[in-house]
Scaffold this motif. Structure first.
Motif, PDB file in Angstrom:
ATOM      1  N   ASP A  99       0.875  -1.169   0.000  1.00  0.00           N
ATOM      2  CA  ASP A  99       0.000   0.000   0.000  1.00  0.00           C
ATOM      3  C   ASP A  99       0.916   1.224   0.000  1.00  0.00           C
ATOM      4  N   ILE A 100       1.242   1.681  -1.201  1.00  0.00           N
ATOM      5  CA  ILE A 100       2.241   2.743  -1.348  1.00  0.00           C
ATOM      6  C   ILE A 100       1.817   4.022  -0.641  1.00  0.00           C
ATOM      7  N   ASP A 101       0.562   4.415  -0.787  1.00  0.00           N
ATOM      8  CA  ASP A 101       0.122   5.653  -0.137  1.00  0.00           C
ATOM      9  C   ASP A 101       0.273   5.564   1.384  1.00  0.00           C
ATOM     10  N   LYS A 102      -0.112   4.428   1.931  1.00  0.00           N
ATOM     11  CA  LYS A 102       0.005   4.252   3.382  1.00  0.00           C
ATOM     12  C   LYS A 102       1.475   4.325   3.815  1.00  0.00           C
ATOM     13  N   PHE A 103       2.347   3.707   3.029  1.00  0.00           N
ATOM     14  CA  PHE A 103       3.774   3.725   3.352  1.00  0.00           C
ATOM     15  C   PHE A 103       4.334   5.144   3.254  1.00  0.00           C
ATOM     16  N   VAL A 104       3.914   5.896   2.246  1.00  0.00           N
ATOM     17  CA  VAL A 104       4.384   7.275   2.085  1.00  0.00           C
ATOM     18  C   VAL A 104       3.931   8.129   3.267  1.00  0.00           C
ATOM     19  N   VAL A 105       2.682   7.970   3.675  1.00  0.00           N
ATOM     20  CA  VAL A 105       2.189   8.708   4.849  1.00  0.00           C
ATOM     21  C   VAL A 105       3.014   8.344   6.079  1.00  0.00           C
ATOM     22  N   TYR A 106       3.265   7.069   6.272  1.00  0.00           N
ATOM     23  CA  TYR A 106       4.088   6.598   7.397  1.00  0.00           C
ATOM     24  C   TYR A 106       5.470   7.253   7.351  1.00  0.00           C
TER      25      TYR A 106
END
Length: 193
Positions: A99-106
Motif C-alpha cells: 500500500d504505497i500511499d500508506k507507506f508514504v504517509v508513514y
C-alpha cells in the motif's frame, strides 16, 4: 493491549484520509476535507473517529507493525546470515509496496503520531542495528568492503529502501516480483554489468 479492529466505515475513512494526506499533506488536510470526499457531514465523521490524529496513528501503527513483524520473523529464521540481508530487502520492499500511499504517509508523518512515535523511533533504532549486523555478515571476509559497514552505510541502505515506492511506475498495482530482485541486485552488487 492490542488495538481494536477497525470497522468497515473506519477503513473507508482511513483510505480516503491517506490519499488526501499524500495529495495535500497531513496538516493541510482537514476533517471537513475527508468528510467532503466521503460525501458526509464532518459531524457524522466523528461518530466513527475521534480525531484526525487517530487516523494517522492507525496508518503509522499498521505500517510499523507489518515491517517489525517481517523483520522479527526474519531474525528467527534458520537462514544463514548472508541470506538474511537479501531477504530483509525483499520484506521491506514487499511491505512498502503493498500500500504505497500508506507507506508514504508513514514515512513522512510518523513523528506526528501521538500514540506511536516513541515506539516507532525505538523500532527504527532496532531496525538500524539489525540491518548493520546483516550488512556486516554479508561483507565478512572482504577486507576492502568491511570499512563500509558503519552507521552511514546502514542509513544509506534504509534511505534507498524508503524511496522505492516513489520509483515504482505503476503505483496502483506494482510488480513486486520484478522490483524486489532489481533492488536486491543494485544494493548487493551496485550497477556493474
Amino acid at each position: 493491549m492490542k488495538p481494536m479492529k477497525p470497522t468497515p466505515k473506519q477503513l473507508e475513512i482511513y483510505e480516503v484520509a491517506k490519499k488526501l494526506f499524500v495529495e495535500k499533506g497531513y496538516r493541510e488536510t482537514s476533517v471537513r476535507d475527508i468528510a467532503a470526499v466521503l460525501n458526509i457531514k464532518a459531524a457524522s465523521l466523528y461518530s466513527h473517529i475521534i480525531t484526525k490524529d487517530e487516523i494517522l496513528d492507525y496508518i503509522c501503527h499498521d505500517v510499523f507493525e507489518r515491517l517489525s513483524t517481517g523483520l522479527k520473523n526474519l531474525m528467527h529464521t534458520e537462514l544463514p546470515l548472508q541470506q538474511k540481508f537479501p531477504e530483509f530487502i525483499r520484506i521491506y520492499i514487499t511491505e512498502s509496496l503493498k500500500d504505497i500511499d500508506k507507506f508514504v504517509v508513514y514515512q513522512k508523518y510518523w513523528k506526528l503520531s501521538e500514540k506511536h512515535s516513541e515506539k516507532i523511533a525505538d523500532g527504527k533504532n532496532l531496525l538500524h542495528e539489525r540491518l548493520k549486523n546483516l550488512l556486516a555478515a554479508n561483507l565478512t571476509g572482504d577486507a576492502e568492503m568491511e570499512c563500509f559497514v558503519d552507521d552511514s552505510t546502514t542509513l544509506l541502505v534504509l534511505h534507498i529502501l524508503q524511496f522505492v515506492p516513489h520509483l515504482v511506475n505503476n503505483k496502483e498495482n506494482p510488480d513486486i516480483e520484478a522490483v524486489v530482485p532489481e533492488i536486491q541486485k543494485r544494493l548487493l552488487f551496485g550497477y556493474a554489468k
